[in-house]
Design a protein around this motif. Structure first.
Motif, PDB file in Angstrom:
ATOM      1  N   VAL A  69      13.280  40.073  -1.647  1.00 38.29           N
ATOM      2  CA  VAL A  69      12.860  41.201  -2.593  1.00 38.29           C
ATOM      3  C   VAL A  69      12.476  42.347  -1.892  1.00 38.29           C
ATOM      4  CG1 VAL A  69      10.845  41.814  -4.192  1.00 38.29           C
ATOM      5  CG2 VAL A  69      11.699  39.446  -4.140  1.00 38.29           C
ATOM      6  N   GLU A  70      12.968  43.712  -2.166  1.00 38.46           N
ATOM      7  CA  GLU A  70      12.736  44.891  -1.355  1.00 38.46           C
ATOM      8  C   GLU A  70      11.412  45.594  -1.954  1.00 38.46           C
ATOM      9  OE1 GLU A  70      16.523  46.748  -0.922  1.00 38.46           O
ATOM     10  OE2 GLU A  70      17.331  45.240   0.147  1.00 38.46           O
ATOM     11  N   LEU A  71      10.716  45.963  -1.300  1.00 40.86           N
ATOM     12  CA  LEU A  71       9.276  46.590  -1.622  1.00 40.86           C
ATOM     13  C   LEU A  71       9.096  47.886  -0.895  1.00 40.86           C
ATOM     14  CD1 LEU A  71       7.596  43.407  -2.173  1.00 40.86           C
ATOM     15  CD2 LEU A  71       8.489  44.602  -4.316  1.00 40.86           C
ATOM     16  N   GLU A  72       7.998  48.713  -1.305  1.00 41.64           N
ATOM     17  CA  GLU A  72       7.441  49.603  -0.431  1.00 41.64           C
ATOM     18  C   GLU A  72       6.255  48.822   0.304  1.00 41.64           C
ATOM     19  OE1 GLU A  72       5.648  52.717  -2.275  1.00 41.64           O
ATOM     20  OE2 GLU A  72       7.938  53.323  -3.065  1.00 41.64           O
ATOM     21  N   LEU A  73       6.052  49.286   1.598  1.00 42.68           N
ATOM     22  CA  LEU A  73       5.125  48.490   2.234  1.00 42.68           C
ATOM     23  C   LEU A  73       3.655  48.190   1.756  1.00 42.68           C
ATOM     24  CD1 LEU A  73       5.458  50.564   5.650  1.00 42.68           C
ATOM     25  CD2 LEU A  73       6.199  48.397   5.170  1.00 42.68           C
ATOM     26  N   THR A  74       3.270  49.042   0.737  1.00 41.38           N
ATOM     27  CA  THR A  74       1.817  49.183   0.208  1.00 41.38           C
ATOM     28  C   THR A  74       2.094  47.963  -1.113  1.00 41.38           C
ATOM     29  OG1 THR A  74       2.579  50.737  -1.430  1.00 41.38           O
ATOM     30  CG2 THR A  74       0.897  51.340   0.648  1.00 41.38           C
ATOM     31  N   LEU A 100      11.242  44.438   8.237  1.00 45.10           N
ATOM     32  CA  LEU A 100      10.104  45.251   8.010  1.00 45.10           C
ATOM     33  C   LEU A 100      10.638  46.710   8.690  1.00 45.10           C
ATOM     34  CD1 LEU A 100       6.971  45.562   7.450  1.00 45.10           C
ATOM     35  CD2 LEU A 100       6.460  44.757   9.591  1.00 45.10           C
ATOM     36  N   ASP A 101      10.454  47.890   7.948  1.00 42.61           N
ATOM     37  CA  ASP A 101      10.602  49.075   8.635  1.00 42.61           C
ATOM     38  C   ASP A 101       9.763  50.207   8.176  1.00 42.61           C
ATOM     39  OD1 ASP A 101      11.710  51.605   9.354  1.00 42.61           O
ATOM     40  OD2 ASP A 101      13.735  51.194   8.873  1.00 42.61           O
ATOM     41  N   VAL A 102       8.646  50.436   8.980  1.00 45.33           N
ATOM     42  CA  VAL A 102       7.418  51.346   8.936  1.00 45.33           C
ATOM     43  C   VAL A 102       8.076  52.778   8.688  1.00 45.33           C
ATOM     44  CG1 VAL A 102       5.310  52.125   9.614  1.00 45.33           C
ATOM     45  CG2 VAL A 102       5.924  49.703  10.143  1.00 45.33           C
ATOM     46  N   ASP A 103       8.834  53.115   9.229  1.00 52.38           N
ATOM     47  CA  ASP A 103       9.348  54.628   9.238  1.00 52.38           C
ATOM     48  C   ASP A 103       9.865  54.939   7.832  1.00 52.38           C
ATOM     49  OD1 ASP A 103       8.525  55.203  11.764  1.00 52.38           O
ATOM     50  OD2 ASP A 103      10.440  54.677  12.433  1.00 52.38           O
ATOM     51  N   LYS A 104      10.680  53.653   7.209  1.00 56.06           N
ATOM     52  CA  LYS A 104      11.257  54.030   5.930  1.00 56.06           C
ATOM     53  C   LYS A 104      10.540  53.496   4.841  1.00 56.06           C
ATOM     54  CE  LYS A 104      15.923  54.195   7.720  1.00 56.06           C
ATOM     55  NZ  LYS A 104      17.361  53.493   7.917  1.00 56.06           N
ATOM     56  N   ASN A 105       9.031  53.026   5.119  1.00 56.13           N
ATOM     57  CA  ASN A 105       8.518  52.592   3.919  1.00 56.13           C
ATOM     58  C   ASN A 105       8.888  51.322   3.295  1.00 56.13           C
ATOM     59  OD1 ASN A 105       6.065  52.221   2.484  1.00 56.13           O
ATOM     60  ND2 ASN A 105       6.761  53.745   0.907  1.00 56.13           N
ATOM     61  N   TYR A 106       9.588  50.290   3.968  1.00 53.65           N
ATOM     62  CA  TYR A 106      10.310  49.398   3.321  1.00 53.65           C
ATOM     63  C   TYR A 106      10.056  47.813   3.922  1.00 53.65           C
ATOM     64  CZ  TYR A 106      14.646  46.627   3.409  1.00 53.65           C
ATOM     65  OH  TYR A 106      15.449  45.656   2.977  1.00 53.65           O
ATOM     66  N   VAL A 163       3.201  36.909   2.751  1.00 52.01           N
ATOM     67  CA  VAL A 163       2.369  38.138   2.075  1.00 52.01           C
ATOM     68  C   VAL A 163       2.397  37.789   0.773  1.00 52.01           C
ATOM     69  CG1 VAL A 163       2.890  39.661   3.835  1.00 52.01           C
ATOM     70  CG2 VAL A 163       4.467  39.503   2.064  1.00 52.01           C
ATOM     71  N   ARG A 164       1.483  38.461  -0.241  1.00 52.15           N
ATOM     72  CA  ARG A 164       1.240  38.336  -1.567  1.00 52.15           C
ATOM     73  C   ARG A 164       1.873  39.582  -2.078  1.00 52.15           C
ATOM     74  NH1 ARG A 164      -1.900  35.169  -3.747  1.00 52.15           N
ATOM     75  NH2 ARG A 164      -3.634  35.073  -1.969  1.00 52.15           N
ATOM     76  N   LEU A 165       2.553  39.790  -3.077  1.00 57.50           N
ATOM     77  CA  LEU A 165       3.006  40.737  -3.749  1.00 57.50           C
ATOM     78  C   LEU A 165       2.320  41.405  -4.573  1.00 57.50           C
ATOM     79  CD1 LEU A 165       7.000  39.589  -4.144  1.00 57.50           C
ATOM     80  CD2 LEU A 165       5.889  40.562  -2.047  1.00 57.50           C
ATOM     81  N   ILE A 166       2.014  42.567  -4.670  1.00 53.69           N
ATOM     82  CA  ILE A 166       1.166  43.633  -5.349  1.00 53.69           C
ATOM     83  C   ILE A 166       1.995  44.593  -6.268  1.00 53.69           C
ATOM     84  CG2 ILE A 166      -0.971  42.838  -4.562  1.00 53.69           C
ATOM     85  CD1 ILE A 166      -1.027  45.359  -2.832  1.00 53.69           C
ATOM     86  N   ASP A 167       1.453  45.035  -7.165  1.00 56.62           N
ATOM     87  CA  ASP A 167       1.743  46.387  -7.998  1.00 56.62           C
ATOM     88  C   ASP A 167       3.432  46.295  -8.047  1.00 56.62           C
ATOM     89  OD1 ASP A 167      -0.547  47.182  -8.347  1.00 56.62           O
ATOM     90  OD2 ASP A 167      -0.650  48.184  -6.244  1.00 56.62           O
ATOM     91  N   CYS A 168       3.897  45.080  -8.556  1.00 57.36           N
ATOM     92  CA  CYS A 168       5.296  45.005  -8.655  1.00 57.36           C
ATOM     93  C   CYS A 168       5.642  43.931  -9.842  1.00 57.36           C
ATOM     94  CB  CYS A 168       6.133  44.596  -7.252  1.00 57.36           C
ATOM     95  SG  CYS A 168       5.856  42.910  -6.689  1.00 57.36           S
TER      96      CYS A 168
END
Length: 188
Positions: free
Chosen positions: A176-181, A156-162, A139-144
């Motif tokens: 690196v820990e991020l939000e899904l978006t 990957l944890d979709v329920d926790k947006n993580y 994946v490519r990281l964006i907005d960080c």
């Protein structure tokens, strides 16, 4: 009828949350205000509790006496009810005058709407996020701060947006820990 329906928080007497919500919905139906007061919620969660054995069970079974596992529904915000409504004098009056309601949360009991971020964070509404990548994908990281970096999805944890992504920095794999978006799949 103008205005956008927003979420507001109403303060209630402790233990009256469900009664206030029920009475409010009945009043909305009776006054035909379904297009003005859209939803009423008392956010809850299911909690698993272990109840200790009773004295009778201990006497009967001795050391073999075990507690009972019980699932209990708990209010996330005791003393509060969430109302999605279009704020007008009429809706303010209807909500404010429900038995058990002590007023809106806000200065001088004036309704202050929750922001969209507060609504999601408090669990009043949930966002459905669909991701097009999975564990092991690049994946490519964006907005960080590491915008544009490429890494591998480790967790990957979709329920926790993580999502946790391993990014190569200075010759090392760094999680690196991020939000899904904040991660997007690489186009093949």
């Amino acid at each position: 009828m103008s205005g956008e329906a927003r979420w507001y928080v109403v303060h209630t007497y402790s233990g009256y949350e469900n009664k206030v919500a029920s009475n409010l919905m009945t009043t909305v139906e009776n006054r035909n205000l379904q297009d003005m007061i859209l939803e009423v919620k008392v956010p809850t969660e299911i909690v698993t509790e272990i109840k200790p054995p009773t004295e009778a069970e201990i006497k009967k079974l001795g050391d073999k006496a075990k507690g009972k596992v019980v699932e209990v529904e708990r209010k996330l915000f005791p003393g509060y009810v969430f109302v999605k409504m279009i704020h007008t004098d009429e809706t303010w009056y209807v909500v404010r005058n429900i038995r058990g309601c002590t007023g809106f949360v806000g200065p001088s009991s004036e309704p202050v709407p929750l922001s969209k971020e507060e609504v999601y964070r408090m669990g009043v509404e949930t966002r459905v996020i669909e991701v097009s990548y999975k564990v092991g994908d690049y994946v490519r990281l964006i907005d960080c701060p590491l915008d544009g970096s490429v890494g591998v999805v480790e967790e990957l944890d979709v329920d926790k947006n993580y999502v946790r992504v391993l990014v190569s920095m200075l010759g090392r794999e760094t999680p690196v820990e991020l939000e899904l978006t904040q991660a997007e799949p690489l186009n093949d």
